[in-house]
Every structure is written in structure tokens, then in C-alpha cells.
Scaffold this motif. Structure first.
Motif, PDB file in Angstrom:
ATOM      1  N   ASP A 119       1.149  -1.179  -0.001  1.00 19.82           N
ATOM      2  CA  ASP A 119      -0.348  -0.141  -0.228  1.00 19.82           C
ATOM      3  C   ASP A 119       0.513   1.030   0.221  1.00 19.82           C
ATOM      4  O   ASP A 119       2.090   1.377  -0.218  1.00 19.82           O
ATOM      5  CB  ASP A 119      -1.230  -0.158   1.234  1.00 19.82           C
ATOM      6  N   GLY A 120       0.327   1.862   0.383  1.00 22.85           N
ATOM      7  CA  GLY A 120       0.841   3.467   0.062  1.00 22.85           C
ATOM      8  C   GLY A 120       2.406   4.081   0.966  1.00 22.85           C
ATOM      9  O   GLY A 120       3.095   5.050   0.773  1.00 22.85           O
ATOM     10  N   ASP A 121       1.975   2.827   2.229  1.00 24.32           N
ATOM     11  CA  ASP A 121       2.846   3.215   3.263  1.00 24.32           C
ATOM     12  C   ASP A 121       3.469   2.478   3.465  1.00 24.32           C
ATOM     13  O   ASP A 121       4.361   1.758   4.372  1.00 24.32           O
ATOM     14  CB  ASP A 121       1.927   2.800   4.509  1.00 24.32           C
ATOM     15  N   ALA A 122       3.541   0.953   2.010  1.00 21.20           N
ATOM     16  CA  ALA A 122       4.641  -0.011   1.726  1.00 21.20           C
ATOM     17  C   ALA A 122       4.201  -0.834   3.021  1.00 21.20           C
ATOM     18  O   ALA A 122       5.173  -1.830   2.876  1.00 21.20           O
ATOM     19  CB  ALA A 122       5.687   0.665   2.269  1.00 21.20           C
ATOM     20  N   HIS A 123       3.078  -1.352   3.522  1.00 15.02           N
ATOM     21  CA  HIS A 123       3.096  -2.178   4.180  1.00 15.02           C
ATOM     22  C   HIS A 123       2.478  -3.510   2.750  1.00 15.02           C
ATOM     23  O   HIS A 123       1.871  -2.865   1.931  1.00 15.02           O
ATOM     24  CB  HIS A 123       1.445  -1.661   5.214  1.00 15.02           C
ATOM     25  N   ALA A 124       2.576  -4.919   2.874  1.00 16.32           N
ATOM     26  CA  ALA A 124       2.354  -5.585   2.673  1.00 16.32           C
ATOM     27  C   ALA A 124       0.750  -5.909   2.346  1.00 16.32           C
ATOM     28  O   ALA A 124       0.692  -6.509   3.244  1.00 16.32           O
ATOM     29  CB  ALA A 124       3.373  -6.978   2.359  1.00 16.32           C
ATOM     30  N   ILE A 125       0.662  -6.013   0.774  1.00 16.98           N
ATOM     31  CA  ILE A 125      -1.098  -6.353   1.381  1.00 16.98           C
ATOM     32  C   ILE A 125      -1.136  -7.598   0.932  1.00 16.98           C
ATOM     33  O   ILE A 125      -2.279  -8.321   1.466  1.00 16.98           O
ATOM     34  CB  ILE A 125      -1.628  -5.087   0.328  1.00 16.98           C
ATOM     35  N   CYS A 126      -0.248  -7.770  -0.409  1.00 22.30           N
ATOM     36  CA  CYS A 126      -0.579  -9.948  -0.685  1.00 22.30           C
ATOM     37  C   CYS A 126       1.188 -10.149  -0.924  1.00 22.30           C
ATOM     38  O   CYS A 126       2.049  -9.199  -1.156  1.00 22.30           O
ATOM     39  CB  CYS A 126      -1.222 -10.026  -1.731  1.00 22.30           C
ATOM     40  N   VAL A 127       1.568 -11.384  -0.433  1.00 22.71           N
ATOM     41  CA  VAL A 127       2.419 -11.734  -1.254  1.00 22.71           C
ATOM     42  C   VAL A 127       2.137 -13.455  -2.394  1.00 22.71           C
ATOM     43  O   VAL A 127       1.513 -14.027  -1.279  1.00 22.71           O
ATOM     44  CB  VAL A 127       3.233 -11.523   0.057  1.00 22.71           C
ATOM     45  N   GLY A 128       3.490 -13.236  -3.169  1.00 29.11           N
ATOM     46  CA  GLY A 128       3.191 -14.955  -3.452  1.00 29.11           C
ATOM     47  C   GLY A 128       3.993 -14.579  -3.957  1.00 29.11           C
ATOM     48  O   GLY A 128       5.228 -14.094  -4.151  1.00 29.11           O
ATOM     49  N   ASP A 129       4.842 -16.327  -5.453  1.00 32.21           N
ATOM     50  CA  ASP A 129       5.152 -16.997  -5.820  1.00 32.21           C
ATOM     51  C   ASP A 129       5.154 -16.753  -6.831  1.00 32.21           C
ATOM     52  O   ASP A 129       4.053 -17.688  -7.765  1.00 32.21           O
ATOM     53  CB  ASP A 129       6.604 -18.017  -5.395  1.00 32.21           C
ATOM     54  N   ALA A 130       5.135 -17.196  -8.149  1.00 28.96           N
ATOM     55  CA  ALA A 130       5.107 -17.076  -8.911  1.00 28.96           C
ATOM     56  C   ALA A 130       6.345 -18.310  -9.991  1.00 28.96           C
ATOM     57  O   ALA A 130       7.131 -17.348 -10.203  1.00 28.96           O
ATOM     58  CB  ALA A 130       4.600 -15.958 -10.265  1.00 28.96           C
ATOM     59  N   THR A 131       5.991 -19.002 -10.700  1.00 24.41           N
ATOM     60  CA  THR A 131       6.976 -19.738 -11.529  1.00 24.41           C
ATOM     61  C   THR A 131       7.018 -19.050 -13.063  1.00 24.41           C
ATOM     62  O   THR A 131       5.710 -19.665 -13.293  1.00 24.41           O
ATOM     63  CB  THR A 131       6.932 -21.457 -11.867  1.00 24.41           C
ATOM     64  N   VAL A 132       7.758 -19.058 -13.496  1.00 22.58           N
ATOM     65  CA  VAL A 132       7.536 -18.534 -14.915  1.00 22.58           C
ATOM     66  C   VAL A 132       8.315 -18.616 -15.688  1.00 22.58           C
ATOM     67  O   VAL A 132       9.771 -18.962 -15.129  1.00 22.58           O
ATOM     68  CB  VAL A 132       7.787 -16.785 -14.791  1.00 22.58           C
ATOM     69  N   THR A 133       8.537 -18.740 -17.273  1.00 20.35           N
ATOM     70  CA  THR A 133       9.359 -19.017 -17.935  1.00 20.35           C
ATOM     71  C   THR A 133       9.829 -18.114 -18.996  1.00 20.35           C
ATOM     72  O   THR A 133       9.257 -17.911 -19.074  1.00 20.35           O
ATOM     73  CB  THR A 133       9.391 -20.483 -18.583  1.00 20.35           C
ATOM     74  N   ASP A 134      10.763 -17.980 -19.679  1.00 19.62           N
ATOM     75  CA  ASP A 134      10.736 -16.279 -20.556  1.00 19.62           C
ATOM     76  C   ASP A 134      10.762 -17.358 -21.642  1.00 19.62           C
ATOM     77  O   ASP A 134      11.650 -18.443 -22.244  1.00 19.62           O
ATOM     78  CB  ASP A 134      12.079 -15.714 -20.546  1.00 19.62           C
TER      79      ASP A 134
END
Lengths: 134, 141
Positions: A119-134
Motif C-alpha cells: 500500500d501507500g505506506d509500503a505495508h505488504a498487503i499480499c505476497v506470493g510466488d510465481a514460477t515463470v518461463t521466459d
């Protein structure tokens, strides 16, 4: 033959995303498009009746910002897995931005990206991981 | 070591995921604040399949569980696995089920598995949902 240049390096960061305010109009548009008309997103009184200070943004609208940030970074990226956890509700009208960095390189084309919506105060609202291929 | 209990999944009626381009474009625009970029055709946004719960008979059953408890549904966590990209302008069958969390009776987990006409699994997702109750008001009241 030359070495295959890896697509990712641990610590690579997504470009800083522009802050975005999720207004009541945007939340209403998401409710309409997704069919999720849960009143905690649309009606202050309903949200307050369950102890929230007011309406909160759909979790799936927040989560959707991860994919938007990944594709804005690398449009041809393929996402294989995406998992997220909410740390706190996001009030409607709040500003957010997305941060991300390569947490682990799996091979020359695949990596795990660690992501957060703040958010605007840099508090984490949601965290996660993505596995990706380029 | 603590015993690991396997969840007991309860089947819900299958649902249909409609990927009509107009619906996808509206969803993409809502995600991105008006523009469809970066979700331009033929892309189907990664979270679109979850919309299958809204409006479906299955979603109604989950909402009924919440209502019985005087609770509202709040997302806690999600996990998506993508095997094959979804295509626009298709109608996919989605197998849905759910289970309670044996350790937390205010949590339930929904699962959806998207298949093509041949039964091939294209995408699966789970969502942990909190049955959110105003405990303060209950305590006060």
C-alpha cells in the motif's frame, strides 16, 4: 558453441510499478466483470457489520496485479504457477504498487519470482510466488 | 510428529467457464483499470477461471454456508497451476469441490479444475477462504 545466456538472475527486479488507486468505481467494475458482488466490497454498512472499517478491495483484483506487473515487465513470459497469501485487507480507495524480484533460478529459462503488493505506506498487503518461463 | 490429515473433499456441481472475448476483455479492463493491456488477445488473464464460482450454483452453496454462520467470505490465499493456456471463445467444464480445514473451523478451501472437451486438465486452482465473523460485536453484544 557459446553458452546459453540465462533469462534470469537471482535478485533481478521488476521495474517499479506506478502507484494505482483502487477506487470504488474500479472495485464496482471488477465486481461486475467477475460476478463477485460480495457486499464487503461494495457496501460500507455490510463491511462494517462484520467488523471491517469499510469496504475492502477484492482479493482477486489485488492478486491480478501480479500478472499485470509480470507481463508489463516481460510480455512473452509464461506463468506456470501463481500462489499468493493476503496479509491484511486493502481498503477501497487505497493506493497500491507491485514489487518483485527473482528469488530462485531453476534453469536457463525458468525462475521463481517473489512478488508483493504494497500500500501507500509500503505495508505488504499480499505476497506470493510465481514460477515463470521466459 | 503431528499426524497429517488428508482433507475430505466434498464435490460441488460442475460449472461452465465461458471465455467469450467480450467477457475476457471486460475482466481484463477491470483488472488493469480501463485498458485491456497487458492482457491483450488471445491472452486469458491468469485469475479469470476463478470467476466460475461467482453466480454458479456452487458459489451459491458456499455463500449459504457463510450465511448459516452469520459470516462473510474473505479470501486468505490462492494457488493456481497452469498446464495448458485457456483459449478465448470456449466453454470449459470446471470440476469444483471444497473441504473444511480440520484445524480451523472458520476456514474452507475451494478447488476448481478446468478441463477441455477431451477431459485434459488445463488449469487448477485452490482458494482458502475465511468465514469472517464480527467476533467483537458478538462479544460486545
Amino acid at each position: 558453441m557459446g553458452e546459453v545466456r540465462p533469462a534470469f538472475a537471482v535478485g533481478d527486479r521488476l521495474p517499479a510499478s506506478e502507484p494505482r488507486t483502487l477506487s470504488s468505481q474500479e472495485v464496482a467494475a471488477y465486481a461486475e466483470a467477475s460476478g463477485d458482488r460480495n457486499p464487503i466490497h461494495l457496501d460500507d454498512a455490510a463491511a462494517q457489520s462484520v467488523g471491517l472499517p469499510g469496504t475492502i478491495v477484492h482479493g482477486m483484483l489485488v492478486m491480478g496485479q501480479f500478472e499485470a506487473a509480470l507481463l508489463a515487465w516481460r510480455p512473452d513470459l509464461t506463468i506456470h504457477t501463481l500462489q499468493t497469501r493476503f496479509l491484511r485487507p486493502l481498503p477501497v480507495g487505497a493506493s497500491i504498487h507491485v514489487e518483485g524480484r527473482i528469488a530462485k533460478v531453476l534453469d536457463h529459462k525458468n525462475a521463481i519470482v517473489r512478488l508483493s503488493v504494497r500500500d501507500g505506506d509500503a505495508h505488504a498487503i499480499c505476497v506470493g510466488d510465481a514460477t515463470v518461463t521466459d | 510428529m503431528p499426524e497429517t490429515r488428508e482433507p475430505q473433499w466434498t464435490a460441488l456441481p460442475d460449472a461452465v467457464l465461458d471465455t467469450a472475448s467480450a467477457k475476457i476483455d471486460a475482466f481484463a479492463a477491470a483488472l488493469s483499470g480501463g485498458a485491456t493491456a497487458p492482457f491483450s488477445p488471445p491472452h486469458v488473464p491468469a485469475t479469470y477461471a476463478f470467476t466460475v464460482f461467482a453466480g454458479a450454483e456452487s458459489g451459491g452453496r458456499i455463500e449459504a454456508i457463510a450465511r448459516e454462520r452469520g459470516a462473510m467470505l474473505v479470501h486468505q490465499a490462492q494457488a493456481f497451476t497452469y498446464h495448458v493456456a485457456l483459449e478465448r471463445d470456449r466453454r470449459y467444464r470446471v470440476a469444483l469441490d471444497w473441504h473444511t480445514n480440520p484445524d480451523r473451523d472458520d476456514r474452507l478451501v475451494l478447488r476448481g479444475r478446468v478441463h477441455d472437451d477431451n477431459g485434459t486438465l488445463l488449469q487448477e486452482f485452490t482458494a482458502e477462504i475465511v468465514l469472517y465473523v464480527n467476533r467483537k460485536e458478538q462479544a460486545d453484544g
